[in-house]
Design a protein around this motif. Structure first.
Motif, short mmCIF file in Angstrom:
data_model
loop_
_atom_site.label_atom_id
_atom_site.label_comp_id
_atom_site.label_asym_id
_atom_site.label_seq_id
_atom_site.Cartn_x
_atom_site.Cartn_y
_atom_site.Cartn_z
N GLY A 261 -14.31 0.46 -6.20
CA GLY A 261 -13.16 -0.13 -7.11
C GLY A 261 -13.46 -1.57 -6.76
O GLY A 261 -14.30 -2.20 -6.44
N SER A 262 -12.24 -2.55 -7.06
CA SER A 262 -12.50 -3.87 -6.87
C SER A 262 -12.71 -4.57 -5.34
O SER A 262 -13.29 -5.59 -5.23
CB SER A 262 -11.42 -4.65 -7.73
OG SER A 262 -10.34 -4.32 -7.06
N ALA A 263 -12.22 -3.67 -4.58
CA ALA A 263 -12.00 -4.41 -3.20
C ALA A 263 -11.43 -3.00 -2.37
O ALA A 263 -11.07 -2.11 -3.01
CB ALA A 263 -11.04 -5.30 -3.09
N LEU B 188 -1.53 -5.69 -5.59
CA LEU B 188 -1.35 -7.06 -5.06
C LEU B 188 -0.66 -7.78 -6.32
O LEU B 188 -0.93 -7.47 -7.34
CB LEU B 188 -2.99 -7.43 -5.29
CG LEU B 188 -3.17 -8.84 -3.84
CD1 LEU B 188 -3.05 -7.76 -2.77
CD2 LEU B 188 -4.61 -9.17 -3.96
N VAL C 75 -4.18 -3.18 6.01
CA VAL C 75 -2.89 -3.75 6.45
C VAL C 75 -2.69 -3.41 7.86
O VAL C 75 -2.81 -2.40 8.29
CB VAL C 75 -1.87 -3.54 5.75
CG1 VAL C 75 -0.38 -4.22 6.09
CG2 VAL C 75 -1.86 -3.71 4.25
N PHE D 150 -7.41 0.80 2.69
CA PHE D 150 -7.29 1.31 1.41
C PHE D 150 -8.59 1.10 0.69
O PHE D 150 -9.26 0.15 1.15
CB PHE D 150 -6.13 0.65 0.66
CG PHE D 150 -6.20 -0.88 0.65
CD1 PHE D 150 -5.56 -1.33 1.84
CD2 PHE D 150 -6.75 -1.58 -0.37
CE1 PHE D 150 -5.41 -2.78 1.75
CE2 PHE D 150 -6.72 -2.87 -0.28
CZ PHE D 150 -5.94 -3.31 0.81
N ALA E 154 -3.33 0.45 -3.35
CA ALA E 154 -3.08 -0.85 -3.01
C ALA E 154 -2.74 -1.72 -4.25
O ALA E 154 -3.42 -1.55 -5.17
CB ALA E 154 -3.98 -1.36 -2.13
N THR F 266 -3.61 0.36 8.06
CA THR F 266 -3.39 1.13 7.06
C THR F 266 -4.63 0.93 6.28
O THR F 266 -4.64 -0.48 5.78
CB THR F 266 -2.18 1.29 6.21
OG1 THR F 266 -1.28 1.62 7.07
CG2 THR F 266 -2.24 2.17 5.02
N VAL G 105 0.89 -1.04 -0.13
CA VAL G 105 0.14 0.11 -0.02
C VAL G 105 0.79 1.29 0.04
O VAL G 105 1.77 1.25 0.66
CB VAL G 105 -0.88 -0.09 0.99
CG1 VAL G 105 -1.83 1.23 1.20
CG2 VAL G 105 -1.82 -1.39 1.18
N ILE H 49 -3.81 -3.35 -9.45
CA ILE H 49 -4.11 -2.06 -8.61
C ILE H 49 -5.44 -2.31 -8.13
O ILE H 49 -6.26 -2.05 -8.90
CB ILE H 49 -3.71 -0.98 -9.39
CG1 ILE H 49 -2.52 -1.01 -10.09
CG2 ILE H 49 -4.03 0.26 -8.81
CD1 ILE H 49 -1.87 0.19 -10.96
N ILE H 50 -5.42 -2.09 -6.83
CA ILE H 50 -6.82 -2.48 -6.15
C ILE H 50 -7.33 -1.09 -5.88
O ILE H 50 -8.87 -1.02 -5.91
CB ILE H 50 -6.60 -3.11 -4.84
CG1 ILE H 50 -5.91 -4.49 -4.94
CG2 ILE H 50 -7.83 -3.14 -4.10
CD1 ILE H 50 -6.76 -5.45 -5.77
N LEU I 21 -8.29 -8.33 2.41
CA LEU I 21 -9.03 -7.92 1.28
C LEU I 21 -10.49 -8.12 1.38
O LEU I 21 -11.13 -9.16 1.77
CB LEU I 21 -8.78 -8.60 0.16
CG LEU I 21 -8.34 -7.66 -1.26
CD1 LEU I 21 -7.37 -6.49 -0.95
CD2 LEU I 21 -7.86 -8.62 -2.15
#
Lengths: 360, 360, 360, 360
Positions: free
Chosen positions: D20-22, A84, D26, D15, A82, D13, A26, A67-68, D84
């Motif tokens: 978005g996708s997710a 992955l 962390v 995000f 973020a 942290t 991140v 890229i999340i 996630l």
């Protein structure tokens, strides 16, 4: 306070174990409005990925990344980015024999001591696989630096006993990527490749050094007295797996010069810009960049995983003999070049942003 | 985000310019209940202070300090410990000629670029006088470490071309303080002293290296992946004035070994404790201490202030010739020994506290 | 990690106990080039200092301060600004009877529990004397903010049961400093003063609220999602001694409105600037300033030190009766006004600098 | 320095954008060896998730989560825990009409001002969806706290004008989860539900307050002078979407008491443990927990998205009329209960770990 974050303004937090489902990162603090060049990012990942040549581990990871968050319609939006990176070619069973064993000069014993528990598969968190997260975030840092004209280039300057006898100003760095060992001197590159193949055949490994040059950094980067630019570069490099030393500018050799030989006299270039005639300072004086090239060397020990029997102990306290197994690099130094560059980019991006508030 | 703090739990913030009324430090995060040994603290200050011998600057500072807060009835109480070290023997007029001039390989130019303003007197904030604040807080860190049996000892391992050819295990480190150059080999010490006196006579200066050994550190110190113990030690050392390089364990020389030569086989000592037979790892594996001796080298460049004419520029952009003036060390390496130790103590104390929460 | 620092970029670290030699602060991260107005700083100190009127403690502190570092020829130079405020009128013997006793609703017991040791004299570190360090550094923050036109004004909006029934837009805030209770409504001010004199006569104390208004803050201050501008303001206020609550904009009362009543419709002012027609949001939306006035309320409990007998326990675990002694405020709320403003200034200055790197 | 991290030792942290996708989190600094109870974590997520009852938004998110790293064989291993939470039921097209429009009392305008760019879909980063990441990490914090016996329970104490007239000691908190509005008084709960259904029918929304109680916290948590326990709790709560105020212990009402009424006399319980007879202090004195119950109130404004026409402006600067669309909560307060608890758990876990190094 745990140590998985790096940087103050451009700040990354990496996560993931070698044989979990993924690793990632991140990035918090990347300014909004930066165009994200996915192809460039993947090309950086490809420079680091395993299985790219005959002298690297044969683990196959495409190192594609997702890229999340934090990027919308091709640009950063100021929220955390973020990313992955799935782990694809994991073979956890390759590590069953290491569940209770401590490999010499690895982190098995110390992780067990510190945490009382560990993921032994592929070194878990201590695996160099973690550096993929550094490279992908370093690529974004490079995109940010590029806007200010800052360029970073690393190369292999020694492998084992084979050491380049020219400094970076005498080399054509554009040749670095033309060979698999990433040495800009083609003749030396061939010798290095041969040396790596020899040790691999013997089940042994080699270390070496990476030299890195930062060009066109502005003056004023670095935050005295503790976050000197070279101090943060040093920490960044020493945080990379297998690194044993860091020196910048004249480095250890500079300790043997006299002040009258070592001092960098000030002068001007044709445009009137203040320059130094020599650059033993390595572009940093008093911890702050002076506008000259920043350059430094990073020492990598030989890879700890060897294909030979070694004496060790296990968790129960018994003496054991460990045999080498699995897929490993005989020498990580060529693959370390993009990692060194990435860490340098992260430091420079961070200090570039930090410097925005130094004065009114 | 400005860079005047160091450490996460045992955290110092230093302040002060060379020719202001005082320099000082605030320590936040020292646990309550620590007995403060003032005599020990002063003795550490005396090891660093100027004017202590024939081979140091003749600036006279008693380096007495005042504890302003955080200590009550001889013990720390958990609140911040502020310490003031008055500047006594300042001669600001010695620096009048430098108000607009940039001394080669000093921080004059870069401070001006970064801040647009500077206190030119004695280098201002960039002066090594700032290290007195490190030593006084490092002394408290040592008091904390002592409770865990951790000992830190530094010594001069090279001056210019003169390099000890024995490693620390072959030396009697108790001899270090027996000579003014702080080299534990008496014959070499004499040569070093003579070399320093020679360069002083010539108006020139020397650099060198300090080696530092940490004994009896427990296992488990260091926070992967960025705050590895050696990465924080490296940053600490590189933040000291005039440092150009850092290596630990086998360091740069280790890059020339093969893995089979470099790996540290595990075994046990008589008590059953896990040890390594060799210690190329320098007491740190995977960024975490393994219970063996921690040792490292720090490279110091030759002092930038020389008593010779030098080419330079001034703020207006004119070429000038600078003549050396003022009171300066011909070689800072002997005085750097307690500074290196202090920074090591600060890193160790910080990581000792950080390690308290690594596991349940 | 210990809690004596505040702010990320404009960062202060305070130190000192009530009856030590001095208290003070180090400011790290103030940009270079800021003109330091000493008279303004002292005037801010005078607003907070004890003994300034008939309704405050009679402890006499001039609260003069010494700038130790970071300022040269009247301007900040980018290095840490250390400021010392000597403790002058200490009467440690006044506290002898409290060495082992725990005063109700004071920090005596909790400090003893946390640290195992405490400086009992005048509350030690827990004394509100510490807020002098906040005010002096807040004054520098105000100087920085003033350059951007940002103004901060606090006032007393309630004392005990006496509550102003007008909001800040209905008051003439320029009257705030015209009376010793710092209430901009002269009639209410007289009642408040009388109420404080009454409780003092009875050996009792009062609480109240401070309202604070920030005018001309630019849009874009605040860092989602955790460092929202109002979240940092809230933490800042709650860190002040005796504070029990914080609300901004419509606050607790706003919870009783419907969305259709509470929403702030957007429009334009004459210049075309986006404004909101109402300002229930208190100048902050989504944690980021929107250019409207920022306003908030801070709740102060009644002073814990009363001149009456109270039931308590001591360190040994015995039940005891405590009698009130020493010099104390019957109501701290008037003196809290400059403290609230100072903390607001520190938050605003920090976020003003942080916002410089939000976008390219 | 960007604001997406919270906590010093137990540090999260977060995000992710709403569409978005997710989204995810962390956690760095969770001690190794903690057993991870996945069923408990999911049950916490279920308490927050949308679509759970007739009075919440009908967006359907299962809020299942994937642990990517940091957990091995059911236990934490000391490395960062990445989690996630995929976004499933996104309808970005619902937001097309908002691409250039600024919704009143939303973050649209301020994000645009701060970052110069925004993801308008569902509020992007400013969406309350982000709080799912807080809840999942808060669940791990709760698992850690549970080992020390610390329990956290929140409940709805007011909705609009409907306010519980009993404090938490007079309520049976075990009834909280027995109704969909999470009010432990069944009669009041029914009224609250009816009120929410009424405003929904009118296209309007309501606010309210959550009260939260922490039981069995040990003494000694909290780090003076800035990171006081209640100051960090306050910041945590104020960082939650839609929060306008925070008070602990006697709070704003306490400002109307006299010192003699407000002070909490010390005594002992049957076991000899020091207690206070009253608890106006809310379990915190001088910023440090005193072993009594910690309790506080959090004010939530009415939801900004209403199903009514509203006046606003767009990016181009035109006046526009916005009509309400999309799936939204008529009142977020019931769903906010687990979020408040999660943030409290994160603060407590962080301070529990921080307190380990307060004294020798």
């Amino acid at each position: 306070m745990a140590g998985n974050s790096f940087g103050e303004v451009f700040r990354i937090t990496t996560f993931g174990e070698s044989h979990g489902s993924a690793i990632g990162v991140v990035i918090d603090g990347c300014p909004a409005g930066l165009e994200i060049d996915l192809a460039f990012m993947q090309s950086e990942m490809d420079r680091r990925k395993p299985g790219q040549s005959a002298i690297t581990t044969q683990r196959k990871e495409s190192d594609t990344f997702q890229i999340i968050s934090g990027v919308y319609e091709g640009k950063t939006i100021g929220s955390p980015i973020a990313i992955l990176i799935p782990n694809e070619d994991t073979k956890p069973q390759d590590y069953d024999h290491l569940k209770a064993a401590y490999r010499p000069s690895h982190a098995d014993f110390t992780y067990e001591e510190k945490y009382g528990i560990r993921d032994h598969r592929g070194g878990g968190r201590a695996s160099a696989r973690e550096t993929a997260a550094r490279v992908v975030s370093g690529a974004i840092a490079k995109l940010l630096l590029r806007r200010s004209g800052i360029e970073i280039q690393g190369y292999v300057s020694s492998i084992g006993e084979l050491t380049l006898d020219k400094d970076y100003t005498q080399l054509d760095l554009s040749l670095t990527e033309s060979n698999i060992v990433r040495c800009p001197d083609p003749q030396m590159a061939e010798k290095m490749i041969a040396a790596i193949q020899d040790v691999r055949a013997a089940g042994d490994t080699l270390g070496g050094t990476v030299t890195c040059v930062v060009k066109h950094a502005p003056t004023g980067l670095g935050e005295p007295v503790f976050d000197k630019l070279h101090a943060d570069l040093g920490k960044a490099m020493l945080s990379i797996n297998a690194v044993k030393g860091f020196e910048y500018g004249s480095g250890f050799a500079g300790t043997r010069l006299k002040g009258s030989q070592h001092n960098d006299a000030f002068s001007h270039d044709a445009s009137g810009k203040v320059i130094t005639i020599t650059n033993h300072s390595g572009g940093v004086q008093g911890g702050i960049s002076n506008g000259m090239d920043i350059y430094f060397n990073v020492a990598f020990k030989p890879v700890a995983t060897i294909m030979q029997d070694q004496q060790s102990v296990n968790k129960a306290g018994d003496d054991i003999t460990l045999s080498g197994k699995g897929r490993h690099d005989p020498c990580v130094v060529p693959r370390a070049v993009p990692i060194v560059e990435a860490m340098a980019a992260l430091v420079l991006a961070d200090h570039l942003l930090r410097s925005k508030v130094s004065k009114l």
